[in-house]
Design a protein around this motif. Structure first.
Motif, mmCIF file in Angstrom:
data_model
loop_
_atom_site.group_PDB
_atom_site.id
_atom_site.type_symbol
_atom_site.label_atom_id
_atom_site.label_comp_id
_atom_site.label_asym_id
_atom_site.label_seq_id
_atom_site.Cartn_x
_atom_site.Cartn_y
_atom_site.Cartn_z
ATOM 1 N N LEU A 17 0.886 -1.074 -0.142
ATOM 2 C CA LEU A 17 0.040 -0.019 -0.008
ATOM 3 C C LEU A 17 0.843 1.164 0.075
ATOM 4 N N PRO A 18 1.126 1.949 -1.304
ATOM 5 C CA PRO A 18 1.870 3.103 -1.039
ATOM 6 C C PRO A 18 1.318 4.172 -0.496
ATOM 7 N N LEU A 19 1.950 5.213 0.048
ATOM 8 C CA LEU A 19 1.220 6.390 0.660
ATOM 9 C C LEU A 19 0.806 7.682 -0.151
ATOM 10 N N GLN A 20 1.389 7.142 -1.597
ATOM 11 C CA GLN A 20 0.967 8.506 -2.144
ATOM 12 C C GLN A 20 -0.474 8.266 -2.790
ATOM 13 N N ASP A 24 -7.959 7.470 -7.725
ATOM 14 C CA ASP A 24 -9.216 6.761 -7.049
ATOM 15 C C ASP A 24 -9.133 7.373 -5.708
ATOM 16 N N SER A 25 -8.269 7.913 -5.196
ATOM 17 C CA SER A 25 -8.305 8.242 -3.799
ATOM 18 C C SER A 25 -8.932 9.723 -3.523
ATOM 19 N N VAL A 140 -8.312 8.240 1.278
ATOM 20 C CA VAL A 140 -9.207 6.913 1.403
ATOM 21 C C VAL A 140 -9.143 6.583 -0.218
ATOM 22 N N THR A 141 -9.182 5.371 -0.579
ATOM 23 C CA THR A 141 -9.232 4.762 -1.772
ATOM 24 C C THR A 141 -10.548 4.309 -2.000
ATOM 25 N N GLY A 142 -10.748 3.939 -3.451
ATOM 26 C CA GLY A 142 -11.992 3.366 -3.869
ATOM 27 C C GLY A 142 -12.488 2.036 -3.123
ATOM 28 N N MET A 147 -5.089 5.630 4.420
ATOM 29 C CA MET A 147 -3.570 5.950 4.495
ATOM 30 C C MET A 147 -3.469 7.081 5.367
ATOM 31 N N VAL A 148 -3.100 7.070 6.283
ATOM 32 C CA VAL A 148 -3.005 8.232 7.542
ATOM 33 C C VAL A 148 -1.616 8.685 7.600
ATOM 34 N N ASN A 149 -1.334 10.023 7.305
ATOM 35 C CA ASN A 149 0.082 10.629 7.398
ATOM 36 C C ASN A 149 0.148 11.410 8.687
ATOM 37 N N LEU A 150 1.095 11.037 9.324
ATOM 38 C CA LEU A 150 1.496 12.004 10.489
ATOM 39 C C LEU A 150 2.730 12.627 10.321
ATOM 40 N N GLU A 151 2.768 14.005 10.677
ATOM 41 C CA GLU A 151 4.137 14.756 10.548
ATOM 42 C C GLU A 151 4.342 15.299 11.957
#
Length: 218
Positions: A17-20, A24-25, A140-142, A147-151
């Motif tokens: 599962l890629p982050l980018q 469809d996201s 969120v994809t179809g 994918m949750v990103n935290l900085e």
């Protein structure tokens, strides 16, 4: 380096599962992304899985590939066992973190305070206060993959961003981008949650003949 060792470390997916984002996201609001992580923590008293881990550089070249098994227990306990290509153990509780390298026959012990709070481990073992240290985003994809990103809001620590991948309500991947321009992808499979785990999993037994480097805060 503790945090990197834990998750490089230290975190293949059932599906990679890629982050980018893809075509469809759809983006998640910061509040929605944070809620997904919080709901996972609330619903997970413990977690165990097999994992594969791949470290790549900024050119996409593979530097390391490892595999093993992970156990997490709230609050503040974890055990990472790397079995392939060589044996390493990382065992932590709310007081101490032990790192064992079988090839070097060396054990390093550190205080959990500080080291744990500056690592993704604080998220995975359910320290809710750690969520306040990050800026949230996500997609969120179809097919429902999230994918949750935290900085990190502050500049300390080794990681520039942390990605958590969810399939339904299951945590299935962990991605780390560090300040050395390296990327770590950890994929989880054979996941079991909220079962009975032996307390012995989180007690480190010193191997015979191993050298000990004590870096605990007095």
């Amino acid at each position: 380096m503790l945090t990197k060792a834990v998750f490089v470390a230290a975190f293949s997916l059932v599906a990679c599962l890629p982050l980018q984002a893809n075509a469809d996201s759809a983006p998640l609001s910061p509040d929605a992304a944070r809620k997904i992580v919080r709901n996972f923590i609330d619903a997970t008293s413990n977690y165990q899985a097999d994992f594969t881990q791949t470290l790549t550089n900024n050119a996409g070249q593979i530097l390391e590939e490892e595999a093993g098994q992970l156990w997490l227990q709230r609050p503040g306990q974890f055990r990472w066992e790397y079995r392939d290509p060589w044996e390493r153990q990382i065992v932590g509780n709310q007081t101490e973190i032990w790192l064992y390298d079988a090839e070097l026959e060396q054990v390093t012990v550190r205080s959990a305070e500080g080291a744990l709070l500056e690592s993704p481990a604080a998220l995975l073992v359910g320290d809710m206060s750690a969520l306040d240290d990050y800026r949230f985003s996500g997609t969120v994809t179809g097919d429902g993959t999230v994918m949750v990103n935290l900085e990190p809001l502050t500049g300390h620590g080794d990681f520039e961003s942390i990605g958590l991948g969810f399939a339904g309500e299951e945590l299935v991947s962990l991605e780390l981008n560090d300040r050395f321009e390296q990327h770590t992808l950890i994929n989880f499979r054979s996941i079991v949650k909220n079962t009975s785990l032996s307390p012995a999993l989180f007690n480190f037994e010193l191997p015979d003949g191993a050298d000990v480097i004590d870096q605990r805060i007095n």
